[in-house]
Design a protein around this motif. Structure first.
Motif, PDB file in Angstrom:
ATOM      1  N   VAL B 107       0.844  -1.200   0.000  1.00 61.84           N
ATOM      2  CA  VAL B 107       0.000   0.000   0.000  1.00 61.84           C
ATOM      3  C   VAL B 107       0.882   1.253   0.000  1.00 61.84           C
ATOM      4  CG1 VAL B 107      -1.599   1.367   1.402  1.00 61.84           C
ATOM      5  CG2 VAL B 107      -1.989  -1.066   1.098  1.00 61.84           C
ATOM      6  N   ALA B 108       1.852   1.265   0.934  1.00 59.89           N
ATOM      7  CA  ALA B 108       2.718   2.443   1.066  1.00 59.89           C
ATOM      8  C   ALA B 108       3.470   2.710  -0.226  1.00 59.89           C
ATOM      9  CB  ALA B 108       3.695   2.235   2.222  1.00 59.89           C
ATOM     10  N   VAL B 109       4.042   1.644  -0.812  1.00 60.43           N
ATOM     11  CA  VAL B 109       4.865   1.806  -2.014  1.00 60.43           C
ATOM     12  C   VAL B 109       4.020   2.236  -3.203  1.00 60.43           C
ATOM     13  CG1 VAL B 109       6.168   0.481  -3.711  1.00 60.43           C
ATOM     14  CG2 VAL B 109       6.736   0.300  -1.304  1.00 60.43           C
ATOM     15  N   SER B 110       2.820   1.652  -3.323  1.00 62.00           N
ATOM     16  CA  SER B 110       2.036   1.984  -4.514  1.00 62.00           C
ATOM     17  C   SER B 110       1.441   3.385  -4.431  1.00 62.00           C
ATOM     18  CB  SER B 110       0.948   0.938  -4.773  1.00 62.00           C
ATOM     19  OG  SER B 110       0.264   0.642  -3.589  1.00 62.00           O
ATOM     20  N   VAL B 111       1.399   3.961  -3.221  1.00 64.14           N
ATOM     21  CA  VAL B 111       1.017   5.370  -3.124  1.00 64.14           C
ATOM     22  C   VAL B 111       2.252   6.248  -3.318  1.00 64.14           C
ATOM     23  CG1 VAL B 111       0.139   7.164  -1.583  1.00 64.14           C
ATOM     24  CG2 VAL B 111      -0.933   4.919  -1.612  1.00 64.14           C
ATOM     25  N   ALA B 112       3.345   5.852  -2.665  1.00 62.19           N
ATOM     26  CA  ALA B 112       4.528   6.718  -2.585  1.00 62.19           C
ATOM     27  C   ALA B 112       5.263   6.843  -3.917  1.00 62.19           C
ATOM     28  CB  ALA B 112       5.482   6.187  -1.517  1.00 62.19           C
ATOM     29  N   PHE B 113       5.395   5.732  -4.668  1.00 64.34           N
ATOM     30  CA  PHE B 113       6.195   5.803  -5.890  1.00 64.34           C
ATOM     31  C   PHE B 113       5.584   6.714  -6.956  1.00 64.34           C
ATOM     32  CE2 PHE B 113      10.078   3.248  -6.227  1.00 64.34           C
ATOM     33  CZ  PHE B 113      10.153   2.781  -4.934  1.00 64.34           C
ATOM     34  N   PRO B 114       4.322   6.476  -7.366  1.00 63.69           N
ATOM     35  CA  PRO B 114       3.779   7.371  -8.401  1.00 63.69           C
ATOM     36  C   PRO B 114       3.779   8.836  -7.973  1.00 63.69           C
ATOM     37  CG  PRO B 114       2.292   5.534  -7.962  1.00 63.69           C
ATOM     38  CD  PRO B 114       3.362   5.454  -6.950  1.00 63.69           C
ATOM     39  N   ALA B 120       8.390  14.975  -8.398  1.00 60.46           N
ATOM     40  CA  ALA B 120       9.755  15.335  -8.775  1.00 60.46           C
ATOM     41  C   ALA B 120       9.796  15.856 -10.211  1.00 60.46           C
ATOM     42  CB  ALA B 120      10.674  14.136  -8.629  1.00 60.46           C
ATOM     43  N   LEU B 121       8.936  15.288 -11.081  1.00 62.47           N
ATOM     44  CA  LEU B 121       8.930  15.728 -12.476  1.00 62.47           C
ATOM     45  C   LEU B 121       8.325  17.121 -12.615  1.00 62.47           C
ATOM     46  CD1 LEU B 121       7.915  12.480 -14.372  1.00 62.47           C
ATOM     47  CD2 LEU B 121      10.141  13.584 -14.284  1.00 62.47           C
ATOM     48  N   HIS B 122       7.375  17.437 -11.735  1.00 59.32           N
ATOM     49  CA  HIS B 122       6.718  18.744 -11.819  1.00 59.32           C
ATOM     50  C   HIS B 122       6.771  19.423 -10.460  1.00 59.32           C
ATOM     51  CE1 HIS B 122       5.122  17.150 -15.556  1.00 59.32           C
ATOM     52  NE2 HIS B 122       4.695  16.105 -14.880  1.00 59.32           N
ATOM     53  N   PRO B 123       7.941  19.880 -10.018  1.00 54.60           N
ATOM     54  CA  PRO B 123       8.021  20.519  -8.702  1.00 54.60           C
ATOM     55  C   PRO B 123       7.132  21.760  -8.661  1.00 54.60           C
ATOM     56  CG  PRO B 123      10.207  20.186  -9.647  1.00 54.60           C
ATOM     57  CD  PRO B 123       9.218  19.918 -10.721  1.00 54.60           C
ATOM     58  N   ASN B 124       6.488  21.974  -7.514  1.00 51.42           N
ATOM     59  CA  ASN B 124       5.611  23.121  -7.272  1.00 51.42           C
ATOM     60  C   ASN B 124       4.362  23.143  -8.157  1.00 51.42           C
ATOM     61  OD1 ASN B 124       7.103  24.257  -5.181  1.00 51.42           O
ATOM     62  ND2 ASN B 124       8.545  25.114  -6.668  1.00 51.42           N
ATOM     63  N   SER B 125       4.064  22.026  -8.828  1.00 52.09           N
ATOM     64  CA  SER B 125       2.819  21.965  -9.593  1.00 52.09           C
ATOM     65  C   SER B 125       1.685  21.554  -8.647  1.00 52.09           C
ATOM     66  CB  SER B 125       2.948  20.936 -10.705  1.00 52.09           C
ATOM     67  OG  SER B 125       3.085  19.654 -10.122  1.00 52.09           O
ATOM     68  N   TRP B 126       0.473  21.435  -9.201  1.00 50.82           N
ATOM     69  CA  TRP B 126      -0.642  21.056  -8.332  1.00 50.82           C
ATOM     70  C   TRP B 126      -0.460  19.648  -7.793  1.00 50.82           C
ATOM     71  CZ3 TRP B 126      -3.647  16.847  -9.478  1.00 50.82           C
ATOM     72  CH2 TRP B 126      -3.579  16.377 -10.788  1.00 50.82           C
ATOM     73  N   ILE B 127       0.137  18.745  -8.606  1.00 55.26           N
ATOM     74  CA  ILE B 127       0.302  17.371  -8.118  1.00 55.26           C
ATOM     75  C   ILE B 127       1.320  17.329  -6.983  1.00 55.26           C
ATOM     76  CG2 ILE B 127       2.033  16.757  -9.879  1.00 55.26           C
ATOM     77  CD1 ILE B 127      -0.434  14.184  -9.140  1.00 55.26           C
ATOM     78  N   PRO B 185       4.206   8.708   3.371  1.00 55.82           N
ATOM     79  CA  PRO B 185       4.821  10.041   3.302  1.00 55.82           C
ATOM     80  C   PRO B 185       6.354  10.058   3.337  1.00 55.82           C
ATOM     81  CG  PRO B 185       2.921  10.106   4.734  1.00 55.82           C
ATOM     82  CD  PRO B 185       3.142   8.672   4.373  1.00 55.82           C
ATOM     83  N   PRO B 186       7.002   9.380   4.307  1.00 51.07           N
ATOM     84  CA  PRO B 186       8.480   9.444   4.283  1.00 51.07           C
ATOM     85  C   PRO B 186       9.088   8.848   3.011  1.00 51.07           C
ATOM     86  CG  PRO B 186       7.694   7.959   6.011  1.00 51.07           C
ATOM     87  CD  PRO B 186       6.519   8.676   5.496  1.00 51.07           C
ATOM     88  N   ILE B 187       8.508   7.732   2.505  1.00 52.52           N
ATOM     89  CA  ILE B 187       9.037   7.126   1.279  1.00 52.52           C
ATOM     90  C   ILE B 187       8.850   8.086   0.107  1.00 52.52           C
ATOM     91  CG2 ILE B 187       8.794   5.177  -0.327  1.00 52.52           C
ATOM     92  CD1 ILE B 187       7.914   3.444   1.976  1.00 52.52           C
ATOM     93  N   MET B 188       7.671   8.714   0.053  1.00 52.97           N
ATOM     94  CA  MET B 188       7.396   9.641  -1.041  1.00 52.97           C
ATOM     95  C   MET B 188       8.365  10.825  -1.040  1.00 52.97           C
ATOM     96  SD  MET B 188       4.048  11.891  -1.678  1.00 52.97           S
ATOM     97  CE  MET B 188       4.865  13.303  -0.977  1.00 52.97           C
ATOM     98  N   ARG B 189       8.593  11.398   0.139  1.00 51.08           N
ATOM     99  CA  ARG B 189       9.501  12.548   0.234  1.00 51.08           C
ATOM    100  C   ARG B 189      10.896  12.176  -0.233  1.00 51.08           C
ATOM    101  NH1 ARG B 189       7.690  16.642   4.580  1.00 51.08           N
ATOM    102  NH2 ARG B 189       5.614  15.902   5.053  1.00 51.08           N
ATOM    103  N   LEU B 190      11.325  10.965   0.162  1.00 50.58           N
ATOM    104  CA  LEU B 190      12.680  10.544  -0.204  1.00 50.58           C
ATOM    105  C   LEU B 190      12.800  10.324  -1.705  1.00 50.58           C
ATOM    106  CD1 LEU B 190      15.277  10.082   1.302  1.00 50.58           C
ATOM    107  CD2 LEU B 190      14.749   7.663   1.413  1.00 50.58           C
TER     108      LEU B 190
END
Lengths: 302, 305
Positions: B107-114, B120-127, B185-190
């Motif tokens: 669950v954590a990975v499938s939320v965090a990775f995408p 990272a591809l669109h910093p400061n965008s709505w996503i 959250p921590p995985i996503m941030r990293l």
């Protein structure tokens, strides 16, 4: 963990000191997360301090004739008990207000214990390097290998669930992040010129650590401190929820959720109210911490 | 590589040794094992008889060495409450906790990775803002409260999943979400910070200049390097999940190791408590060790330190 910002290093003389505080204040005021977080925390803290004056009822007074009255926005609710009553007929709003005391005392108490232990270890490890560093790193590893929740439950179950026991148990289990962050921050500062200058001027090691080093690591220290307060509040609520934290009849938000659990299918508000308040408090503390990190980091993210 | 692994292994054993001392001291100093055997209402004479019979009157150090020897040979003790060997009880409970932890990590990975890659591809965008807000909310939501809300919404109101229990994969869905979301959250941030750093590197610019497809650059070349530190974090999070399973398994009434821990504490089953702390620490250390070895294998620079 690795996302901690560089310490707020301003070498005296290099940066014009005039206006530094004002810039910081202006940045803080322009940061919505920080202001919202701080506002909510201050409001909850005031409610907790003034609990005897603002709580409409005695949080311990049971009235078995007035059990499980719904909140005012439901049918059958009234302004006598704005948030209804619990299974013992105690006023829910009053228990909620008094519960804020428990959360804040344990949150800040456990953080203080953790801060004292972790900062001491981290600063010593970072400043001296060598075997003190290895020793501290090893102790941090041992601490991380102990399952926090299980050990906390065991200690509280065997020693008893008083406020003091919970504060010390959580504090003794939560210092690792302070140690890790302070170690890194100290490492970055100890070789800077003003530290060498102080050493050359004949400062003792203790004085050097307290007057030169510590003031320059306060930024990351405050950020970690807020995170740990939030973490301690969540852990206390979880312990109390499992029945091994704050003991009844003391009003703790975790305990209120636990006591309301068996009634939640027909009265969802009974767990939604304390749960939401707990969530809002922890969210505000995290927002404040993130805000302080943004405001004090050298880049000064907008 | 062999030296690196050996060094890590040795360190893990020393840490485990310290954990065993702390565990033993904690349980023995705080609780009287004779009371646990004889019961709360035993007389002092009965307690004394139990102490002599079970050897609780000998020095703690002697008892500790004896216990450690038994643990090292695979005998985790005997539960006087359940009247069964601790290990047998645990083995029955492991599948539930292992499934729960594995699904939670999924669950954590499938939320965090995408979310991490898109941010990272669109910093400061709505996503980016959205996933940051989700992270802030996720870290503030108490998992027992979230678990109860999931039950209310998806088990009681919509009746999509069972309210509690551990029979069938369906009953694992809600608990896995309740345990897994806080690790996202921590995985996503990293992933986000790692990807942003990698995407600015020279070899990615070269790949871009050579005209490689964007998804190829991101998924094959950038992600591979950004994922290195995430491996360690995932091991740590999996360890936290074992500890967190106490709450979630209790909320959902699942008969795993976590609920066993809670039950053992409720009935002061000292031997079981000791064994559980030891086993969970050991699993955590093994996970960290595996992550270290994997990292050393993936990134030769780490081995040299």
């Amino acid at each position: 963990m690795s996302s901690m910002p560089a310490p707020h290093a301003e070498a005296p003389g290099a940066v014009p000191r005039i206006g530094a505080g004002r810039i910081l204040r202006r940045r803080a005021l322009a940061h919505p997360g920080l202001m919202i977080g701080m506002g909510v925390i201050v409001a909850i803290a005031i409610a907790a301090v003034l609990a005897p004056f603002i709580a409409p009822h005695d949080p311990y007074a049971q009235d078995l004739g007035a059990r499980l009255i719904p909140p005012v926005w439901h049918d059958g609710g009234s302004w006598t008990n704005p948030l209804g009553t619990d299974p013992f007929g105690r006023d829910y709003l009053s228990r909620l207000i008094y519960g804020a005391r428990i959360s804040l005392i344990i949150g800040f108490g456990a953080m203080a214990v953790a801060l004292a232990i972790g900062t001491t270890m981290g600063v010593l490890a970072g400043y001296f390097g060598g075997w003190p560093d290895l020793a501290v790193t090893f102790v941090v590893n041992v601490r991380l290998a102990l399952p926090t929740m299980l050990v906390a439950l065991v200690v509280v179950a065997l020693v008893g669930g008083s406020l003091t026991v919970i504060i010390w148990t959580l504090g003794l289990l939560m210092w690792d992040r302070f140690a890790v962050v302070m170690r890194t921050a100290t490492l970055q500062i100890r070789n800077q010129e003003f530290v060498s200058a102080a050493r050359a001027a004949g400062c003792s090691t203790a004085r050097l650590l307290l007057t030169e080093l510590l003031p320059n690591v306060t930024g990351p220290l405050i950020v970690v401190a807020t995170l740990e307060v939030a973490q301690a509040i969540l852990l206390e609520a979880a312990l109390s929820f499992l029945g091994l934290g704050v003991q009844p009849p003391v009003p703790s938000w975790g305990l209120m959720i636990s006591e309301g659990k068996s009634h939640m299918f027909f009265r969802p508000w009974i767990i939604a109210i304390p749960g939401t308040v707990l969530f809002i408090l922890v969210l505000s503390i995290n927002l404040l911490g993130d805000g302080i990190r943004d405001v004090t980091s050298p880049e000064g993210r907008s | 590589m062999a030296t690196y692994v050996l060094k890590r292994l040795a360190l893990s054993f020393v840490v485990l040794f310290c954990v065993s001392v702390i565990t033993f001291a904690l349980v023995r100093l705080a609780g009287d094992p004779a009371v646990a055997v004889a019961g709360q209402d035993a007389t002092e004479a009965e307690l004394e008889a139990v102490r002599v019979a079970m050897g609780f009157n000998r020095p703690l150090a002697v008892q500790y060495v004896e216990w450690l020897g038994r643990v090292a040979s695979g005998d985790l003790g005997y539960s006087n409450i359940l009247r069964r060997p601790v290990l047998d009880v645990m083995v029955e409970r492991i599948p539930v906790t292992a499934t729960l932890a594995g699904l939670s990590l999924l669950v954590a990975v499938s939320v965090a990775f995408p979310l991490g890659i898109l941010s990272a591809l669109h910093p400061n965008s709505w996503i980016d803002r959205l996933s940051l807000s989700l992270a802030v909310v996720g870290q503030a939501l108490p998992n027992f409260f979230f678990g109860l809300m999931l039950i209310m919404a998806f088990a009681v109101t919509f009746r999509w999943f069972p309210v509690s229990g551990d029979s069938g994969l369906r009953s694992f869905v809600l608990p896995a979400i309740a345990l897994g979301y806080s690790s996202a959250p921590p995985i996503m941030r990293l992933i986000r910070s790692g990807m942003i750093e990698v995407l600015e590197s020279d070899y990615i610019r070269t790949a871009r200049a050579m005209g490689l497809a964007r998804h190829r650059i991101v998924l094959r070349h950038a992600l591979r390097n950004a994922v290195l530190p995430v491996v360690s974090l995932m091991a740590v999070q999996l360890g936290f999940m074992l500890s967190g399973s106490i709450i979630v398994e209790t909320v959902f009434s699942m008969n795993g190791l976590g609920r066993l821990g809670w039950q053992s504490i409720q009935r002061t089953d000292l031997e079981m408590m000791q064994a559980l702390v030891m086993v969970i620490s050991m699993v955590y250390l093994v996970l960290i060790l595996l992550a270290d070895i994997l990292n050393g294998y993936l990134d030769p620079r780490i081995r040299i330190r």
